[in-house]
Design an enzyme around this catalytic site. Structure first.
Site, mmCIF file in Angstrom:
data_model
loop_
_atom_site.group_PDB
_atom_site.id
_atom_site.type_symbol
_atom_site.label_atom_id
_atom_site.label_comp_id
_atom_site.label_asym_id
_atom_site.label_seq_id
_atom_site.Cartn_x
_atom_site.Cartn_y
_atom_site.Cartn_z
ATOM 1 N NE ARG A 87 16.834 65.539 7.554
ATOM 2 C CZ ARG A 87 17.489 66.538 6.953
ATOM 3 N NH1 ARG A 87 18.101 66.315 5.789
ATOM 4 N NH2 ARG A 87 17.528 67.738 7.485
ATOM 5 C CE LYS A 111 13.166 66.477 7.530
ATOM 6 N NZ LYS A 111 12.795 66.961 8.883
ATOM 7 C CG HIS A 175 16.599 61.288 14.258
ATOM 8 N ND1 HIS A 175 16.215 61.466 12.945
ATOM 9 C CD2 HIS A 175 16.655 62.531 14.794
ATOM 10 C CE1 HIS A 175 16.035 62.746 12.711
ATOM 11 N NE2 HIS A 175 16.302 63.430 13.822
ATOM 12 N NE ARG A 178 19.677 64.232 10.785
ATOM 13 C CZ ARG A 178 20.140 64.971 9.789
ATOM 14 N NH1 ARG A 178 21.092 64.503 9.015
ATOM 15 N NH2 ARG A 178 19.675 66.184 9.560
ATOM 16 C CG HIS A 201 19.985 70.587 11.006
ATOM 17 N ND1 HIS A 201 20.702 70.263 12.137
ATOM 18 C CD2 HIS A 201 19.122 69.556 10.812
ATOM 19 C CE1 HIS A 201 20.301 69.096 12.597
ATOM 20 N NE2 HIS A 201 19.345 68.651 11.814
ATOM 21 C CE1 TYR A 210 19.867 65.236 14.356
ATOM 22 C CE2 TYR A 210 18.682 67.224 14.972
ATOM 23 C CZ TYR A 210 18.729 66.028 14.291
ATOM 24 O OH TYR A 210 17.654 65.618 13.552
#
Length: 227
Positions: A87, A111, A175, A178, A201, A210
């Site tokens: 990211r 995250k 993104h 990614r 994730h 994705y």
């Protein structure tokens, strides 16, 4: 009425849906605080919009992007995005010392402060070392900005926007790198759970959005692990 007039001006349904959510949240707060008797947005129906599918870069688009990377930093940054799938927020928070060139891996804080390991290839390693060698020695950040010792997320997007304009490739943003990373791994047969781990994730469902390929192997794995 404001949303209707915005529609007449040609504002997209996606933008209007976002506006509606903002207004509804604000008036909902006012109602909760007893400043108004009711939320006027409750009678306003939801605004439907078509989600734009973001396909990965093609091999030709990647080549065109690389061709217009004129600085050591941009060459290293594009290569890093393609080889790690990180990211943009993760990329700008990394220090050069976070790269383990012996193991060819990077410890990333994602995250929710979740730590994971991603990997770099030989080309990325070479470009990172070259970039480090030709810049100011005391900078700790993996990527520095223009006149700043650490690149910001806005700085990355600005640099990629310039690459987009020069290359003629559409939607050159973090993104999409990614997504390209994940799709490339899926096409080469990597297990969905392994791709999920590399992307950081928490849900395999997110990973599947994705992996934008018609790949029966990926679909079979998805059904197996989501059953």
């Amino acid at each position: 009425s404001h949303l209707m007039s915005e529609r007449e001006r040609g504002i997209s349904e996606r933008t209007l849906a976002g506006d509606r959510h903002t207004y509804s949240s604000f008036f909902g707060w006012l109602h909760k605080e007893k400043m108004i008797q009711e939320n006027p947005c409750l009678n306003l129906g939801s605004i439907k919009y078509t989600k734009k599918v973001l396909f990965p870069f093609s091999s030709v688009e990647i080549e065109r992007i690389k061709e217009v990377c004129h600085t050591d930093r941009d060459k290293a940054m594009v290569s890093f995005l393609l080889s790690t799938g990180c990211r943009v927020s993760e990329v700008v928070s990394l220090d050069y010392e976070d790269i383990d060139f012996q193991e060819m891996e990077v410890k990333v804080l994602g995250k929710g402060n979740k730590e994971r390991i991603v990997f770099i290839d030989d080309i990325t390693a070479m470009l990172l070392k070259r970039y480090k060698k030709n810049r100011k020695p005391k900078i700790e950040a993996l990527f520095a900005g223009r006149g700043t010792e650490r690149m910001t997320t806005g700085g990355v997007r600005f640099a990629l926007k310039k690459i987009e304009q020069e290359s003629g490739v559409e939607n050159v943003h973090p993104h999409r790198f990614r997504r390209t990373f994940a799709t490339g791994l899926a096409r080469r047969g990597m297990n969905v759970q392994e791709i999920q781990k590399l992307l950081g994730h928490s849900s395999i469902d997110t990973t599947m959005t994705y992996v934008n390929v018609e790949n029966s192997g990926v679909q079979a794995s998805y059904k197996k692990f989501s059953a």
